[in-house]
Write a protein that holds these residues in place. Structure first.
Motif, mmCIF file in Angstrom:
data_model
loop_
_atom_site.group_PDB
_atom_site.id
_atom_site.type_symbol
_atom_site.label_atom_id
_atom_site.label_comp_id
_atom_site.label_asym_id
_atom_site.label_seq_id
_atom_site.Cartn_x
_atom_site.Cartn_y
_atom_site.Cartn_z
ATOM 1 N N ALA A 1 -2.689 11.738 -1.713
ATOM 2 C CA ALA A 1 -1.912 10.729 -2.191
ATOM 3 C C ALA A 1 -0.727 10.792 -2.298
ATOM 4 C CB ALA A 1 -3.006 10.000 -2.840
ATOM 5 N N LYS A 2 0.171 9.980 -2.138
ATOM 6 C CA LYS A 2 1.534 9.145 -3.329
ATOM 7 C C LYS A 2 1.247 8.044 -3.358
ATOM 8 C CE LYS A 2 3.804 10.042 1.760
ATOM 9 N NZ LYS A 2 4.291 9.249 3.319
ATOM 10 N N ALA A 3 2.424 8.652 -4.902
ATOM 11 C CA ALA A 3 2.756 8.161 -5.872
ATOM 12 C C ALA A 3 2.609 6.771 -5.551
ATOM 13 C CB ALA A 3 3.686 8.271 -6.617
ATOM 14 N N GLY A 4 2.001 5.499 -6.302
ATOM 15 C CA GLY A 4 1.845 3.701 -5.671
ATOM 16 C C GLY A 4 1.167 3.480 -4.604
ATOM 17 N N GLU A 5 -0.026 4.829 -3.621
ATOM 18 C CA GLU A 5 -0.981 3.984 -2.795
ATOM 19 C C GLU A 5 -1.831 3.358 -3.456
ATOM 20 O OE1 GLU A 5 0.017 6.614 1.090
ATOM 21 O OE2 GLU A 5 -0.908 7.287 -0.340
ATOM 22 N N SER A 6 -2.656 3.373 -3.228
ATOM 23 C CA SER A 6 -3.873 1.985 -2.868
ATOM 24 C C SER A 6 -4.238 2.083 -1.906
ATOM 25 C CB SER A 6 -3.819 1.547 -3.687
ATOM 26 O OG SER A 6 -3.002 0.239 -2.782
ATOM 27 N N ILE A 7 -6.240 2.024 -2.536
ATOM 28 C CA ILE A 7 -6.729 1.759 -1.056
ATOM 29 C C ILE A 7 -8.014 0.849 -1.661
ATOM 30 C CG2 ILE A 7 -8.417 3.684 -1.675
ATOM 31 C CD1 ILE A 7 -9.157 3.885 1.524
ATOM 32 N N THR A 8 -9.152 -0.178 -1.341
ATOM 33 C CA THR A 8 -10.395 -0.476 -1.368
ATOM 34 C C THR A 8 -11.053 0.282 -0.661
ATOM 35 O OG1 THR A 8 -9.031 -2.492 -1.626
ATOM 36 C CG2 THR A 8 -10.965 -2.242 -0.910
ATOM 37 N N LEU A 9 -11.902 0.630 -1.236
ATOM 38 C CA LEU A 9 -13.295 1.494 -0.236
ATOM 39 C C LEU A 9 -14.366 0.690 -0.013
ATOM 40 C CD1 LEU A 9 -13.486 4.277 -2.953
ATOM 41 C CD2 LEU A 9 -13.052 4.273 -1.068
ATOM 42 N N LEU A 10 -15.465 0.737 0.619
ATOM 43 C CA LEU A 10 -16.450 0.596 0.661
ATOM 44 C C LEU A 10 -16.841 -0.622 -0.145
ATOM 45 C CD1 LEU A 10 -17.667 2.880 3.921
ATOM 46 C CD2 LEU A 10 -16.927 0.108 3.970
ATOM 47 N N ASN A 11 -16.840 0.162 -1.333
ATOM 48 C CA ASN A 11 -17.866 -0.077 -2.210
ATOM 49 C C ASN A 11 -17.341 -1.442 -2.245
ATOM 50 O OD1 ASN A 11 -16.152 0.985 -3.706
ATOM 51 N ND2 ASN A 11 -17.759 2.475 -4.513
ATOM 52 N N GLU A 12 -16.263 -2.506 -1.956
ATOM 53 C CA GLU A 12 -15.118 -2.624 -2.630
ATOM 54 C C GLU A 12 -14.553 -2.144 -4.561
ATOM 55 O OE1 GLU A 12 -17.160 -6.449 -2.716
ATOM 56 O OE2 GLU A 12 -17.726 -6.821 -1.172
ATOM 57 N N LYS A 13 -13.986 -1.728 -4.127
ATOM 58 C CA LYS A 13 -13.371 -0.875 -5.436
ATOM 59 C C LYS A 13 -12.545 -0.646 -5.244
ATOM 60 C CE LYS A 13 -16.053 1.348 -9.622
ATOM 61 N NZ LYS A 13 -16.246 2.171 -10.463
ATOM 62 N N GLU A 14 -11.484 -1.066 -5.866
ATOM 63 C CA GLU A 14 -9.732 -1.104 -5.704
ATOM 64 C C GLU A 14 -9.189 0.199 -6.132
ATOM 65 O OE1 GLU A 14 -5.425 -3.743 -5.219
ATOM 66 O OE2 GLU A 14 -6.909 -4.518 -4.860
ATOM 67 N N LEU A 15 -8.815 1.233 -5.818
ATOM 68 C CA LEU A 15 -7.980 2.189 -6.697
ATOM 69 C C LEU A 15 -6.727 2.134 -5.913
ATOM 70 C CD1 LEU A 15 -10.957 4.901 -6.079
ATOM 71 C CD2 LEU A 15 -10.695 3.012 -7.011
ATOM 72 N N MET A 16 -6.224 2.517 -7.405
ATOM 73 C CA MET A 16 -4.467 3.492 -7.712
ATOM 74 C C MET A 16 -4.313 4.827 -7.544
ATOM 75 S SD MET A 16 -2.419 0.977 -7.806
ATOM 76 C CE MET A 16 -1.368 1.926 -7.750
ATOM 77 N N LEU A 17 -3.762 5.338 -6.272
ATOM 78 C CA LEU A 17 -4.373 6.827 -6.285
ATOM 79 C C LEU A 17 -2.989 7.975 -6.491
ATOM 80 C CD1 LEU A 17 -4.989 6.498 -2.147
ATOM 81 C CD2 LEU A 17 -6.596 6.739 -3.835
ATOM 82 N N THR A 18 -3.743 8.844 -6.835
ATOM 83 C CA THR A 18 -2.448 9.971 -7.680
ATOM 84 C C THR A 18 -2.323 10.758 -6.433
ATOM 85 O OG1 THR A 18 -4.403 10.966 -8.501
ATOM 86 C CG2 THR A 18 -2.537 9.255 -10.397
ATOM 87 N N ASP A 19 -1.519 11.686 -7.360
ATOM 88 C CA ASP A 19 -0.735 12.467 -6.189
ATOM 89 C C ASP A 19 -2.093 13.874 -5.828
ATOM 90 O OD1 ASP A 19 -0.569 13.977 -8.436
ATOM 91 O OD2 ASP A 19 1.526 14.053 -8.546
ATOM 92 N N ASP A 20 -2.776 14.055 -6.490
ATOM 93 C CA ASP A 20 -4.323 14.988 -6.224
ATOM 94 C C ASP A 20 -5.367 14.386 -5.509
ATOM 95 O OD1 ASP A 20 -5.039 13.066 -8.276
ATOM 96 O OD2 ASP A 20 -5.973 14.428 -9.398
ATOM 97 N N LEU A 21 -5.301 13.132 -5.013
ATOM 98 C CA LEU A 21 -6.480 13.106 -4.197
ATOM 99 C C LEU A 21 -5.811 13.540 -3.086
ATOM 100 C CD1 LEU A 21 -7.176 9.454 -6.406
ATOM 101 C CD2 LEU A 21 -8.629 12.073 -6.362
ATOM 102 N N LEU A 22 -6.992 13.589 -2.301
ATOM 103 C CA LEU A 22 -6.961 13.975 -0.813
ATOM 104 C C LEU A 22 -7.452 12.929 -0.009
ATOM 105 C CD1 LEU A 22 -6.032 16.338 1.224
ATOM 106 C CD2 LEU A 22 -8.701 16.966 1.816
ATOM 107 N N VAL A 23 -6.389 11.947 1.028
ATOM 108 C CA VAL A 23 -6.603 11.415 1.950
ATOM 109 C C VAL A 23 -6.503 11.299 3.753
ATOM 110 C CG1 VAL A 23 -5.884 9.504 -0.130
ATOM 111 C CG2 VAL A 23 -4.775 10.260 1.932
ATOM 112 N N ILE A 24 -7.265 9.967 4.179
ATOM 113 C CA ILE A 24 -6.900 10.078 5.182
ATOM 114 C C ILE A 24 -6.255 9.100 5.726
ATOM 115 C CG2 ILE A 24 -8.300 10.094 7.521
ATOM 116 C CD1 ILE A 24 -9.226 12.798 5.877
ATOM 117 N N ALA A 25 -5.349 9.487 6.311
ATOM 118 C CA ALA A 25 -4.364 8.110 6.812
ATOM 119 C C ALA A 25 -4.024 8.144 7.967
ATOM 120 C CB ALA A 25 -3.402 8.165 5.221
#
Length: 606
Positions: A281-305
């Motif tokens: 992930a890049k600094a400032g990116e966010s995502i709302t997960l299937l459980n409706e939790k909205e997360l601010m992402l950090t650069d140590d989190l692996l993502v599918i984009a």
């Protein structure tokens, strides 16, 4: 992991009853924590068809039903369920039936109308149902068949409490493989066929974090029928594994997770922009997960984009924006292997867990990625239809499975039993391990699903498990023993304890972690040994004296009106010497140091 025993027996069916099977798994290191019935006991309930429904003449909420239960003549049954209707297939308890709670069905008159049985809801049979009213069966249910047989209610639900190193047993296939090896039974796995492609449409995949995700495969399936319902057999297996049915596509990915141990995810292909990439992930990116939790992402989190946004938190949970809905027509199925160290602890950081993260952070079978994708494709086409595209796969350097040498003589020395090399090899090969014998050494190459085999002792443990701990004979230890000198001016701890106990003293056992102010008050210790990660704020340092624990025990008793208290403790204390911590044994009793000296305690007294 919870699973259906009948599902397991469709893969491997040893000549063991449920309790024997549970004992076998437990003794093999796969502890069976629970073994319970899928449904409570009841009798004489059968599949029935409602032929006609008429209003009860003397009750607005009751109906008089004519019911076919497979006998020569239909039964007349009074029913108050709101969903009763002609043509329904429902469970019917005939006269003489005994339902859960020892509820006996008898011939009766209801407001003057004779009733010869009872049409049943799920609650009345003790099984879960989200239907308000009668438990409605499929239209093809055979009339007159026992409902226990039709719904497979004589099943057992087994829950395994697995150690973190046995991720390979977080699936029906893994458990079946173990049972087959332990019982020398034949294994009957599902037949997975490669799907025939009916379209060239594909979505590109790029790996921008190769070490974190060395293998990723995906496939586009177009024109699915999202309105298709999940088959009852799949719903039943999911529900008996503790997973509720959601929709056909989601159920299929969950089913493959349980069956093969491979977490999967389905994206709505219409919501993707460009290709799919695996990256951090890049600094400032966010995502709302299937459980409706909205997360601010950090650069140590692996993502599918995709080309514009983050679609999923890799190995943990998909995003809500790209999820499959009722309007979905095209899906992109993904199957991947993520490095355990990249996924570990990330879900807990956000205060939740998932079945996917539970497996990925422990390590899954990286050789199963493509096979699981084919299995999911097979089920999607069978249930939802659709046109299958080619598999898009990116593969880099996978974890190495280094050979491990096992000495036959070492097995005999550690386990205390002599086993022929051929027998040891047969045990290991039954677990899927590749073996080669040269002289006294068996060289074993672990398969892709065994992360836990790295040293010789790991293989010896496998031999012990398969041979059976119960079968290893108990033999007395042989050793040369000699009497050690014992000082005449000292008493042992056991003697000291016996003397104190004979004088009505109670031995206490207190924590070695104490409150910092105790050390200052009782020991004048201004520099105690501090804990880096204390279990509680009032247990932050190591004790250098036992008096604090004894005073706390005394106070606890006095607060409860127990004024005749005699306590003692024999335990270890820790203090600093020249910047290092040393350990010594201390004795402390409420009668004071003079009593300790009188007992012959030559250690430092409190």
């Amino acid at each position: 992991m919870q699973f259906s025993e009948q599902w397991l027996r469709s893969w491997v069916n040893p000549a063991l009853n449920s309790d024997e099977l549970a004992h076998l798994l437990t003794m093999a290191g796969l502890e069976v924590e629970e073994n319970e019935a899928a449904a409570p006991a009841f009798s004489d309930v059968f599949v029935a068809e409602v032929l006609s429904v008429t209003k009860h003449p003397d009750a607005d909420r009751l109906n008089v039903c004519s019911v076919n239960v497979g006998e020569a003549e239909p039964l007349q049954i009074v029913c108050g369920a709101p969903n009763v209707a002609a043509g329904l297939k429902v469970p019917c308890a005939r006269i003489g039936a005994v339902l859960p709670g020892n509820f006996k069905i008898k011939k009766a008159k209801v407001r003057g109308i004779e009733s010869s049985g009872m049409l049943c809801s799920g609650d009345e049979m003790g099984i879960a149902s989200d239907i308000d009213g009668l438990y409605v069966l499929p239209s093809d249910a055979p009339v007159g068949m026992s409902i226990r047989e039709y719904l497979a209610l004589d099943d057992r639900l087994l829950t395994l409490k697995l150690t973190p190193n046995r991720t390979d047993c977080l699936s029906i296939r893994g458990i079946a493989r173990e049972v087959a090896a332990l019982t020398k039974s034949s294994l009957s796995p599902v037949v997975i066929e490669t799907a025939a492609m009916s379209t060239d449409a594909a979505i590109t995949v790029a790996l921008n974090a190769e070490a974190a995700c060395p293998r990723y495969a995906g496939r586009l399936i177009q024109g699915i029928n999202q309105a298709a319902t999940t088959p009852d057999w799949m719903k039943q297996r999911l529900e008996r594994s503790g997973i509720r049915s959601i929709s056909a596509i989601v159920d299929i990915t969950n089913y493959v997770l349980l069956e093969l141990g491979q977490p999967m995810h389905a994206f709505d292909a219409a919501k993707l922009s460009g290709g799919v990439q695996v990256r951090f992930a890049k600094a400032g990116e966010s995502i709302t997960l299937l459980n409706e939790k909205e997360l601010m992402l950090t650069d140590d989190l692996l993502v599918i984009a995709d080309d514009h946004e983050v679609l999923a938190l890799a190995g943990i949970m998909g995003g809500l924006a790209s999820s499959v809905t009722e309007s979905t027509q095209d899906i992109f199925l993904e199957s991947a292997f993520f490095a355990p160290e990249v996924i570990a602890g990330k879900a807990r950081r956000f205060g939740f867990s998932s079945d996917s993260s539970h497996r990925f952070e422990r390590g899954i079978d990286f050789g199963n990625v493509r096979e699981a994708l084919e299995r999911a494709t097979q089920l999607v086409v069978e249930i939802c239809g659709g046109q299958v595209g080619p598999v898009t796969e990116q593969l880099t350097t996978l974890p190495a499975r280094l050979p491990v040498a096992l000495r036959v003589s070492r097995v005999a020395k550690v386990l205390g039993i002599s086993l022929p090399a051929a027998e040891i090899m047969a045990m290991l090969q039954g677990l899927g391990l590749v073996c080669e014998l040269a002289a006294d050494v068996i060289t074993v190459t672990p398969p892709s699903y065994r992360f836990d085999i790295e040293i010789e002792e790991d293989l010896i443990e496998e031999v012990a498990r398969v041979f059976g701990y119960d079968n290893i004979p108990v033999s007395p230890s042989l050793a040369r023993m000699s009497m050690l000198p014992q000082a005449g001016d000292r008493r042992s701890k056991n003697v000291l304890k016996s003397i104190l106990a004979s004088r009505n003293y109670q031995e206490t056992i207190s924590y070695a972690f104490v409150e910092e102010k105790w050390e200052t008050d009782f020991a004048a210790n201004s520099a105690p040994i501090r804990l880096m990660n204390p279990i509680a704020s009032q247990m932050s340092v190591m004790r250098s004296t036992l008096i604090g624990g004894l005073v706390a025990g005394l106070q606890h008793n006095l607060n409860r009106k127990q004024d005749r208290v005699r306590l003692f403790e024999v335990a270890r204390c820790l203090s600093r010497r020249c910047g290092t911590s040393t350990t010594r044994t201390n004795c402390c009793v409420s009668m004071g140091p003079s009593f300790c000296r009188a007992m012959g305690c030559s250690e430092r007294t409190c």
